[in-house]
Design an enzyme around this catalytic site. Sequence first.
Site, short mmCIF file in Angstrom:
data_model
loop_
_atom_site.label_atom_id
_atom_site.label_comp_id
_atom_site.label_asym_id
_atom_site.label_seq_id
_atom_site.Cartn_x
_atom_site.Cartn_y
_atom_site.Cartn_z
N ASP A 295 0.86 -1.03 -0.13
CA ASP A 295 -0.08 -0.11 -0.17
C ASP A 295 0.85 1.35 0.07
O ASP A 295 2.16 1.19 -0.05
CB ASP A 295 -0.91 -0.21 1.28
CG ASP A 295 -2.19 0.92 1.13
OD1 ASP A 295 -2.17 1.79 -0.06
OD2 ASP A 295 -3.24 0.60 1.68
C1 NOJ Z 1 -4.01 3.77 0.19
C2 NOJ Z 1 -5.16 3.13 0.17
O1 NOJ Z 1 -5.17 2.28 1.57
C3 NOJ Z 1 -5.23 2.18 -0.89
O2 NOJ Z 1 -6.76 1.33 -0.75
C4 NOJ Z 1 -5.04 3.02 -1.99
O3 NOJ Z 1 -5.32 1.94 -3.11
C5 NOJ Z 1 -3.76 3.54 -2.31
N1 NOJ Z 1 -3.71 4.37 -1.11
C6 NOJ Z 1 -3.55 4.35 -3.34
O4 NOJ Z 1 -4.22 5.34 -3.45
#
Ligand code: NOJ
Length: 766
Positions: A295
């Site tokens: 993530d």
């Molecule tokens: C953080 C989030 O937890 C995730 O779900 C998302 O896909 C990413 N950022 C990218 O934006």
Amino acid sequence: MFRTNRIKRLVRSPAVFLMALLFFLPGLNLYATEGVPGMHELDRRVADLMARMTLTEKIGQMAQVNAFGGGIPVAAQEALTAGRIGSILNEVNVNIVNEMQRIAVEESRLGIPLMIGRDVIHGFKTVLPIPLGQAATWNPELVRKGARMSALEAASTGINWTFAPMIDVTRDPRWGRIAESLGEDPYLHSVLGAAMVKGFQGDDLAEHGTIAACAKHFAGYGASESGRDYNTTNIPENELRNVYLPPFHAAVEAGVATIMASFSDLDGIPASGNRFLMRQVLREEWGFEGFVVSDWASIEQLTVHGLTANDKEAAFEALGAGVNMEMASTTYTNHLEELLQEGRISIQQIDEMVEGILRVKFRMGLFENPYTDPSSYPAISNPEHLATARLAALQSLVLLENRNKVLPINKETLGSIAIIGPLADDGYEQMGTWVFDGDAGISQTPLSAIREFVGTDVRVNHVRAMETSRSRSVDGFEKARAAAESSDAVIVFLGEEAILSGEAHSRADIDLPGNQAELLRVLHETGKPLIAVILAGRPLTLENVLDHTDAILYAWHPGTMGGPAITDVLFGVESPAGKLPVTFPKMVGQVPIYYAHKHTGKPATADTFRSIDDIPVRMPQSSSGFVSSHLDAGYSPRYPFGYGLSYTEFSYSDIRLSGNRVALGEPVTVKAVVTNTGDVEADEIVQLYIRDLVGNVTRPVKELKGFQRLRLQPGDSQTVEFVLEPDDLAFYGRDMKLINEPGDFHVWIGGSSEAELRAEFTVTSD
Ligand code: NOJ
């Protein structure tokens, strides 16, 4: 226009010309040569490419970089040319995307195309209901179609990878990300999550208009303590395997190309450094062949968690755990080479991670078609897409209350209607969370749809009354009261504005925010029929407003076409049929509260439960009445999982089994008759639940194992049939292995998790 330019560019490019030549000359094709006998074609292409990559190029494939704010700075051009970037996220300008691809394909040494990632969570420009709302449709085919529509719109701008579906089972409405999830149940999550994967990816990822999906967040994020986002989790392995992992396994079985590691930690080890999750479960047990992306900066955050002392150690742990690609942070870019030189990691480890990425890129057909021609896609928000969004919104609506059958409203007998509230006419807020690209300009609001529906025959008195759902000011309330007083009926649009749910937007109090309860009290005083439509990103506690409404229609955040969908239900064009994908508590202190709870050693029943008002003063302490409940909230929720009212009634009868004794490993068929006993044609979501009475580990009191959405005319009956396969009866036991046990089972068929029509069978070991 685009094609001509592209061909000219391609012809001008010596690198591409050479590549094409090699590709089409038999025997010389670098990406599809005859190789090791028995080796799969895809593996051969990957191996051929890997053999020619430098260490820098390999580490480059493992880097995902955020877009550059509307251009491609020189440093980025150089990085792309040097093969130091494998993927970009958050670029939606097709010209910029094509130019990035051109640099990667034509100017880098090996011409490896880019994956372009974006959070396309519930629609792109055309917005579907939030995923929790889509889950309330219990309609996998519609969910698949919605994802297909989203893929087409996103792909037309060059996006070839979405960070969806989010399949974190969660039993905590305080958690803002419950909006993005498919609710509390592993089975519903598994079926709908797999449908989303199919919608995004189609049957063949190389087909035009498909995009790679990313099942997230692996794993256990939905159990963030107290619903506070990013918080630690506390999940025993048995519960992890029985509750949180099944949707991911289903996504892997559905062919999901990628998986995202969670921000959260599990048993003391943050997911992005968790070998058990990504090596043992994902790869060894499930045989996952796609790749794992971190993530946002979650590898760097291993140090913030306190698992590692610095970025270099974080890179070491994440690589060891099996994270192929690093999103946003640069610990891999900065430290993998050094770790290799020090002998702490091996080139085989890096190769394995890069191969995973390349395999997906080949599967996507990116080497053959790196560029995007927007004119080859259907128009954004075309009538078909709007129709899909409208149907999804319609089927997501859940009718919670309908006293004295105040709904549906009869337009013919109505002279005037008051439309009140901060969410009646707000095209942006109705889209909900995670709508980076959602176009509020095309949203059709409830106010505009109701006006259009009732035409000039009915006077519409509109008062916003509150600026936002959070407003405390009562300045607009008297105007709202006056509008209600001068109308035949009142529809009030309340709930949560979009920003009150989603990532990092958790709440500890889940009542209607601001002064909305007071607004309802004021409107109720008018004595007019009062219908509340709630638009929200989570289940709300509604105890303080229940007595002040005649009907409650729960609309989640319904997306672009929320207005017409809500209007259809309010005015009886269609009966509501959505069912709750998550339990609604009476009080936030009941959380976590979910239908598939354990029986406990002291289950509460109507006979044994004593409320705070029933206990005699100075009653001596004794174990009588000592059951699992809250003195104030009791032991049941406000609305159970699977619940939802209709404009008709359905009855269930004649439950029958293929046999009452079933040999271990054999399926059992369960049938029942569903009858529409009311006077309205409507859909019903028929649900099947089981209970395994005695287990090697204790089993939930009910578990959803099947559902069907059907439509019945008044008076009509239909026999529904479900086949329970041995897998449906299996669970992870004490030794964390999936087991089927002989023993007694109950099975229910009905319209909610409180279904009463029950049969019993025994699985025998002979
Ligand atoms: C953080 C989030 O937890 C995730 O779900 C998302 O896909 C990413 N950022 C990218 O934006």
